[in-house]
Design an enzyme around this catalytic site. Structure first.
Site, PDB file in Angstrom:
ATOM      1  N   ALA A  66       0.870  -1.172   0.000  1.00  0.00           N
ATOM      2  CA  ALA A  66       0.000   0.000   0.000  1.00  0.00           C
ATOM      3  C   ALA A  66       0.909   1.225   0.000  1.00  0.00           C
ATOM      4  O   ALA A  66       2.081   1.143   0.388  1.00  0.00           O
ATOM      5  CB  ALA A  66      -0.892  -0.023   1.227  1.00  0.00           C
ATOM      6  N   GLY A 111       0.567  -4.908   0.959  1.00  0.00           N
ATOM      7  CA  GLY A 111      -0.649  -5.022   0.153  1.00  0.00           C
ATOM      8  C   GLY A 111      -0.416  -5.753  -1.165  1.00  0.00           C
ATOM      9  O   GLY A 111      -1.352  -6.326  -1.732  1.00  0.00           O
ATOM     10  N   GLU A 114      -0.615  -9.308  -0.257  1.00  0.00           N
ATOM     11  CA  GLU A 114      -2.028  -9.599   0.051  1.00  0.00           C
ATOM     12  C   GLU A 114      -2.847  -9.723  -1.240  1.00  0.00           C
ATOM     13  O   GLU A 114      -3.736 -10.565  -1.345  1.00  0.00           O
ATOM     14  CB  GLU A 114      -2.582  -8.508   0.977  1.00  0.00           C
ATOM     15  CG  GLU A 114      -1.959  -8.602   2.372  1.00  0.00           C
ATOM     16  CD  GLU A 114      -2.318  -7.429   3.264  1.00  0.00           C
ATOM     17  OE1 GLU A 114      -2.038  -6.278   2.872  1.00  0.00           O
ATOM     18  OE2 GLU A 114      -2.882  -7.656   4.348  1.00  0.00           O
ATOM     19  N   GLU A 134       4.894  -4.852   7.163  1.00  0.00           N
ATOM     20  CA  GLU A 134       4.198  -3.755   7.845  1.00  0.00           C
ATOM     21  C   GLU A 134       4.753  -3.462   9.227  1.00  0.00           C
ATOM     22  O   GLU A 134       4.763  -2.309   9.673  1.00  0.00           O
ATOM     23  CB  GLU A 134       2.691  -4.070   7.950  1.00  0.00           C
ATOM     24  CG  GLU A 134       1.926  -3.940   6.644  1.00  0.00           C
ATOM     25  CD  GLU A 134       1.932  -5.203   5.787  1.00  0.00           C
ATOM     26  OE1 GLU A 134       2.744  -6.104   6.043  1.00  0.00           O
ATOM     27  OE2 GLU A 134       1.115  -5.268   4.849  1.00  0.00           O
TER      28      GLU A 134
HETATM   29  N1  COA Z   1       4.582   3.141  -0.870  1.00  0.00           N
HETATM   30  C1  COA Z   1       4.962   4.306  -1.415  1.00  0.00           C
HETATM   31  N2  COA Z   1       6.084   4.448  -2.134  1.00  0.00           N
HETATM   32  C2  COA Z   1       6.852   3.355  -2.291  1.00  0.00           C
HETATM   33  C3  COA Z   1       6.523   2.123  -1.743  1.00  0.00           C
HETATM   34  C4  COA Z   1       5.325   2.034  -1.007  1.00  0.00           C
HETATM   35  N3  COA Z   1       4.899   0.883  -0.468  1.00  0.00           N
HETATM   36  N4  COA Z   1       7.498   1.239  -2.059  1.00  0.00           N
HETATM   37  C5  COA Z   1       8.403   1.915  -2.786  1.00  0.00           C
HETATM   38  N5  COA Z   1       8.018   3.199  -2.935  1.00  0.00           N
HETATM   39  C6  COA Z   1       8.696   4.271  -3.659  1.00  0.00           C
HETATM   40  C7  COA Z   1       9.916   4.788  -2.899  1.00  0.00           C
HETATM   41  O1  COA Z   1       9.521   5.724  -1.917  1.00  0.00           O
HETATM   42  C8  COA Z   1      10.689   5.394  -4.021  1.00  0.00           C
HETATM   43  O2  COA Z   1      10.095   6.616  -4.376  1.00  0.00           O
HETATM   44  P1  COA Z   1      11.023   7.938  -4.654  1.00  0.00           P
HETATM   45  O3  COA Z   1      11.885   7.541  -5.818  1.00  0.00           O
HETATM   46  O4  COA Z   1      10.033   9.000  -4.983  1.00  0.00           O
HETATM   47  O5  COA Z   1      11.796   8.139  -3.399  1.00  0.00           O
HETATM   48  C9  COA Z   1      10.448   4.423  -5.176  1.00  0.00           C
HETATM   49  O6  COA Z   1       9.231   3.756  -4.861  1.00  0.00           O
HETATM   50  C10 COA Z   1      11.541   3.400  -5.374  1.00  0.00           C
HETATM   51  O7  COA Z   1      11.714   2.722  -4.141  1.00  0.00           O
HETATM   52  P2  COA Z   1      13.126   2.558  -3.413  1.00  0.00           P
HETATM   53  O8  COA Z   1      12.877   2.319  -1.969  1.00  0.00           O
HETATM   54  O9  COA Z   1      14.025   3.700  -3.784  1.00  0.00           O
HETATM   55  O10 COA Z   1      13.670   1.240  -4.125  1.00  0.00           O
HETATM   56  P3  COA Z   1      14.723   0.204  -3.540  1.00  0.00           P
HETATM   57  O11 COA Z   1      15.076  -0.687  -4.663  1.00  0.00           O
HETATM   58  O12 COA Z   1      15.816   0.886  -2.826  1.00  0.00           O
HETATM   59  O13 COA Z   1      13.899  -0.654  -2.444  1.00  0.00           O
HETATM   60  C11 COA Z   1      11.999  -1.846  -1.618  1.00  0.00           C
HETATM   61  C12 COA Z   1      12.828  -1.459  -2.848  1.00  0.00           C
HETATM   62  C13 COA Z   1      10.761  -2.595  -2.097  1.00  0.00           C
HETATM   63  C14 COA Z   1      12.813  -2.767  -0.693  1.00  0.00           C
HETATM   64  C15 COA Z   1      11.581  -0.577  -0.852  1.00  0.00           C
HETATM   65  O14 COA Z   1      11.016   0.337  -1.762  1.00  0.00           O
HETATM   66  C16 COA Z   1      10.574  -0.807   0.236  1.00  0.00           C
HETATM   67  O15 COA Z   1      10.931  -1.306   1.309  1.00  0.00           O
HETATM   68  N6  COA Z   1       9.293  -0.425   0.021  1.00  0.00           N
HETATM   69  C17 COA Z   1       8.259  -0.471   1.013  1.00  0.00           C
HETATM   70  C18 COA Z   1       7.768  -1.889   1.208  1.00  0.00           C
HETATM   71  C19 COA Z   1       6.718  -1.923   2.295  1.00  0.00           C
HETATM   72  O16 COA Z   1       6.983  -1.657   3.449  1.00  0.00           O
HETATM   73  N7  COA Z   1       5.489  -2.286   1.920  1.00  0.00           N
HETATM   74  C20 COA Z   1       4.384  -2.383   2.820  1.00  0.00           C
HETATM   75  C21 COA Z   1       3.624  -1.107   2.829  1.00  0.00           C
HETATM   76  S1  COA Z   1       2.238  -1.200   3.930  1.00  0.00           S
END
Ligand code: COA
Length: 260
Positions: A66, A111, A114, A134
């Site tokens: 999400a 999400g 999910e 989460e």
């Molecule tokens: N919600 C909003 N934005 C998200 C996102 C999410 N769940 N997951 C990734 N993004 C965005 C990042 O903020 C970033 O945006 P920006 O370029 O404007 O800063 C972009 O997507 C790329 O992500 P980034 O984190 O730079 O890539 P990465 O390769 O370094 O890491 C992940 C990849 C998936 C490990 C990391 O993005 C992450 O941990 N995301 C969140 C996962 C999460 O907690 N999901 C559950 C949400 S309830």
């Protein structure tokens, strides 16, 4: 219907719905959740569609969760609505009556995992990572993850994943039964179309009854679930497709199912 955050592609009787926010790793914001609900509704109502694929845009993520930027500002009441909206979407997918295949082409987190768990079949590329992280944000899964994962993995493994927030790789997810197949990243998209086409060629009434028996039966007592299975089996035998499938076997030819 035009969508801002989705790409919809039709091939024969298959529709592919691609979540298209690659710069945010296809994170599910409110607009995207609503659009996904509309797209599933359209595909469900379309008699020409017999199977669906859900996937993510780009080669890095299926859906990375999400949208955390939106979650950050939620009040408790908005959070309740958000969780209910996500849960409704997952229910809609589970009960749409047509097979929905998750083609997991990278991160399926929060999400995103999910969403994949609500699909009827899951395949993934070998670079996929699945998890419910989460806890790292000080929250918990809210789109059904605590309930679906425990039913698929058992309590111990599900709790370990949800409490630690640590994702697992595709090979581990396949070993644990979460994925039907893992393909190389190059092969995945073609394999998804291929598998969806084969599901689309199957007898639609039987498919629908199988999904209902499995989905609904798992939360029922055994005797009631078996009785439901009997009724659904009998219902299959009211369809022309049952005569066609059995006749085709006896005639040593391929069946042609019409959904009647
Ligand atoms: N919600 C909003 N934005 C998200 C996102 C999410 N769940 N997951 C990734 N993004 C965005 C990042 O903020 C970033 O945006 P920006 O370029 O404007 O800063 C972009 O997507 C790329 O992500 P980034 O984190 O730079 O890539 P990465 O390769 O370094 O890491 C992940 C990849 C998936 C490990 C990391 O993005 C992450 O941990 N995301 C969140 C996962 C999460 O907690 N999901 C559950 C949400 S309830």
């Amino acid at each position: 219907m035009a969508h801002k955050n989705l790409i919809i592609e039709h091939r024969d009787a298959v529709v592919q719905i691609t979540v298209n926010r690659p710069d945010k790793l296809n994170a599910l914001n409110l607009d995207t959740l609503v659009e996904l609900g509309d797209a599933i509704e359209d595909a469900t109502a379309d008699d020409g569609v017999r199977a669906m694929i859900i996937t993510g845009s780009g080669d890095k993520a299926f859906v990375a969760g999400a949208d955390i930027a939106e979650i950050h500002d939620l009040t408790p009441l908005q959070a309740r609505d958000f969780s209910e909206l996500g849960q409704q979407l997952m229910r809609q997918i589970e009960h749409c009556g047509k097979p929905v295949l998750a083609a997991i082409n990278g991160f399926a987190l929060g999400g995103g995992m999910e969403l994949a768990l609500a699909c009827h079949v899951r395949i993934a590329s070998d670079n996929a990572r699945l998890g419910l992280p989460e806890i790292n944000l000080g929250i918990m899964p809210g789109f059904g993850g605590t309930q679906r994962l425990v039913r698929m993995l058992g309590r111990s493994r599900a709790l370990q994943m949800i409490l630690t927030g640590k994702p697992i790789d595709a090979a581990t997810a396949e070993r644990h039964g979460l994925l039907a197949h893992v393909f190389s990243a190059q092969e995945m998209a073609d394999q998804a179309w291929c598998l969806a086409q084969s599901l689309a060629a199957a007898a639609p009434i039987a498919l629908r009854n199988i999904m209902e028996a499995v989905q609904t039966g798992q939360d029922m007592a055994m005797e009631s679930a078996l009785s439901m299975e009997t009724q659904l089996f009998a219902l299959c035998c009211s369809a022309q497709d049952m005569r066609e499938g059995t006749r085709a076997f006896l005639d040593k030819r391929k069946p042609e199912f019409t959904g009647q």
